[in-house]
Design a protein around this motif. Structure first.
Motif, PDB file in Angstrom:
ATOM      1  N   LEU A 153       6.409  53.753  71.259  1.00 50.03           N
ATOM      2  CA  LEU A 153       7.665  53.365  70.624  1.00 50.03           C
ATOM      3  C   LEU A 153       8.101  51.976  71.078  1.00 50.03           C
ATOM      4  O   LEU A 153       8.615  51.183  70.267  1.00 50.03           O
ATOM      5  CB  LEU A 153       8.750  54.394  70.943  1.00 50.03           C
TER       6      LEU A 153
ATOM      7  N   GLU B 114       0.005  61.740  65.812  1.00 50.44           N
ATOM      8  CA  GLU B 114       0.962  62.841  65.879  1.00 50.44           C
ATOM      9  C   GLU B 114       2.188  62.488  66.714  1.00 50.44           C
ATOM     10  O   GLU B 114       3.253  63.059  66.526  1.00 50.44           O
ATOM     11  CB  GLU B 114       0.301  64.110  66.416  1.00 50.44           C
ATOM     12  N   LEU B 115       2.046  61.507  67.607  1.00 50.92           N
ATOM     13  CA  LEU B 115       3.176  61.117  68.450  1.00 50.92           C
ATOM     14  C   LEU B 115       4.137  60.168  67.745  1.00 50.92           C
ATOM     15  O   LEU B 115       5.159  59.794  68.311  1.00 50.92           O
ATOM     16  CB  LEU B 115       2.669  60.491  69.751  1.00 50.92           C
ATOM     17  N   THR B 116       3.827  59.783  66.518  1.00 53.56           N
ATOM     18  CA  THR B 116       4.750  58.933  65.757  1.00 53.56           C
ATOM     19  C   THR B 116       5.784  59.741  64.986  1.00 53.56           C
ATOM     20  O   THR B 116       6.646  59.168  64.315  1.00 53.56           O
ATOM     21  CB  THR B 116       3.985  58.036  64.759  1.00 53.56           C
ATOM     22  N   ASP B 117       5.704  61.052  65.074  1.00 51.72           N
ATOM     23  CA  ASP B 117       6.660  61.898  64.355  1.00 51.72           C
ATOM     24  C   ASP B 117       8.080  61.532  64.756  1.00 51.72           C
ATOM     25  O   ASP B 117       8.430  61.540  65.942  1.00 51.72           O
ATOM     26  CB  ASP B 117       6.378  63.374  64.665  1.00 51.72           C
TER      27      ASP B 117
ATOM     28  N   LYS C  83       3.393  58.611  76.923  1.00 51.72           N
ATOM     29  CA  LYS C  83       2.723  57.647  76.040  1.00 51.72           C
ATOM     30  C   LYS C  83       3.420  57.530  74.685  1.00 51.72           C
ATOM     31  O   LYS C  83       3.258  56.526  73.992  1.00 51.72           O
ATOM     32  CB  LYS C  83       1.250  57.997  75.864  1.00 51.72           C
ATOM     33  N   ARG C  84       4.212  58.533  74.303  1.00 52.59           N
ATOM     34  CA  ARG C  84       4.978  58.403  73.061  1.00 52.59           C
ATOM     35  C   ARG C  84       6.020  57.300  73.203  1.00 52.59           C
ATOM     36  O   ARG C  84       6.212  56.484  72.298  1.00 52.59           O
ATOM     37  CB  ARG C  84       5.667  59.718  72.690  1.00 52.59           C
TER      38      ARG C  84
ATOM     39  N   TYR D  30      -2.171  52.172  69.205  1.00 50.11           N
ATOM     40  CA  TYR D  30      -2.743  53.433  69.692  1.00 50.11           C
ATOM     41  C   TYR D  30      -3.694  53.172  70.851  1.00 50.11           C
ATOM     42  O   TYR D  30      -3.663  53.856  71.888  1.00 50.11           O
ATOM     43  CB  TYR D  30      -3.520  54.147  68.577  1.00 50.11           C
TER      44      TYR D  30
ATOM     45  N   ALA E  75      -1.987  56.757  72.780  1.00 46.95           N
ATOM     46  CA  ALA E  75      -1.266  57.674  71.896  1.00 46.95           C
ATOM     47  C   ALA E  75      -2.047  57.849  70.598  1.00 46.95           C
ATOM     48  O   ALA E  75      -3.027  57.152  70.339  1.00 46.95           O
ATOM     49  CB  ALA E  75       0.134  57.141  71.609  1.00 46.95           C
TER      50      ALA E  75
ATOM     51  N   GLN F 209       8.803  65.161  75.741  1.00 43.72           N
ATOM     52  CA  GLN F 209       7.845  64.280  75.091  1.00 43.72           C
ATOM     53  C   GLN F 209       6.952  63.587  76.122  1.00 43.72           C
ATOM     54  O   GLN F 209       7.391  63.252  77.224  1.00 43.72           O
ATOM     55  CB  GLN F 209       8.559  63.242  74.239  1.00 43.72           C
TER      56      GLN F 209
END
Length: 322
Positions: free
Chosen positions: A208, A241-244, A203-204, A233, A238, A200
């Protein structure tokens, strides 16, 4: 056993020369995996295929074969078939596809509880763990032996929609098909897991870190929420899509039966995702906001400020019985 519906799909494929494959906006692992897996199968048997997604393939899934061939613009040409995968509602295939008229027949493959039957042929099975499972049923009925590309893409669809086989939808078919795909595709479970869960972007995690302090509990700890705003964001670089998977953090707390994820779209709109551990059918909650989904995973869009949206959504969660 081949059902009449699958037999009709197989016959339609045999009679076709080309196909358009589409899935829902904001594609997840099953949307991408089932679309690319179906496209790989169709190309392997000699069909011309275009895969269209209204939104880009998330970075997480760009390692999949065929991801670089996905187009944001549908070519202005005739298609014998259009396969619409995992959308739930026709409109979720995107405005461009919904207004596109050069299609012979639409085939709808889905496993949502609230799926619309808009296809010339509708293969809908709410017991299927993933739409990728339905694609494999069709390919197997055709007599196709999976190659690397088909197997890998469909495996990712099943793996992600079952939460790495942790969710209640991880039934016997999911495990059986995943094993068959692993064996036929020549890759290992670790090959895929390393790409999905051990690579990952930094930045994800930075996003978080900002989201976790928003954790809130309602109903005496039976429900919990997490929030991501546009400010977060901007601060991290980020994107959505990185919140998945973020919604799984509140769901993982002991005693929580329903998790809620507020994801800001613009100043007065929030995408609200719901996850259940099984006691609550969250699709019934999502339908109150014009959304839908599965028993344990659903979502919708709610308008208002964050405080207003929370008040509306919390009220809906508080009012249900479980």
């Amino acid at each position: 056993m081949m059902t009449e519906t699958i037999r009709n799909i197989v016959e339609a494929i045999r009679e076709s020369r080309n196909a358009l494959v589409v899935s829902h906006e904001g594609p997840d692992g099953d949307a991408v995996g089932s679309s690319l897996g179906l496209a790989a199968f169709l190309r392997a048997i000699g069909k011309e295929v275009v895969v269209h997604l209204a939104d880009p393939v998330p970075e997480l899934y760009r390692f999949l074969p065929g991801a670089d061939l996905v187009t944001a613009v549908i070519p202005d040409r005739d298609f014998d078939l259009a396969f619409v995968l995992d959308v739930g509602e026709f409109r979720r295939a995107g405005q461009q596809f919904c207004s596109f008229g050069r299609i012979g027949r639409i085939i709808n493959l889905d496993h949502h509880l609230t799926c619309e039957q808009f296809g010339f042929i509708n293969l809908i099975d709410v017991e299927a763990a993933a739409t990728a499972n339905l694609v494999w049923r069709v390919a197997a009925a055709y007599g196709f032996s999976p190659d690397y590309a088909t197997a890998l893409c469909l495996y990712v669809g099943i793996l992600t929609d079952t939460g790495s086989f942790r969710y209640s939808n991880a039934n016997r078919e999911a495990f059986t098909v995943a094993g068959e795909l692993l064996e036929a595709g020549g890759f290992t479970a670790w090959d895929v897991s390393e790409k999905l869960y051990e690579s990952q972007p930094r930045k994800r995690l930075e996003l978080l870190v900002r989201a976790l302090p928003t954790l809130e509990f309602i109903r005496n700890g039976q429900a919990a929420s997490l929030t991501v705003t546009t400010e977060m964001y901007a601060a991290t670089g980020a994107d959505a899509e990185l919140t998945d998977g973020f919604v799984n953090y509140p769901r993982s707390v002991q005693g929580v039966e329903v998790a809620i994820f507020f994801r800001q779209l613009d100043e007065r709109r929030f995408k609200v995702g719901f996850r259940s551990k099984g006691a609550v059918n969250v699709a019934t909650i999502a339908r109150q906001f014009g959304g839908g989904g599965h028993h344990n995973a659903a979502g919708g869009i709610v308008e208002g400020t964050l405080d207003e949206v929370k008040r509306i959504v919390y009220g809906a969660v508080e009012s249900i019985q479980w």
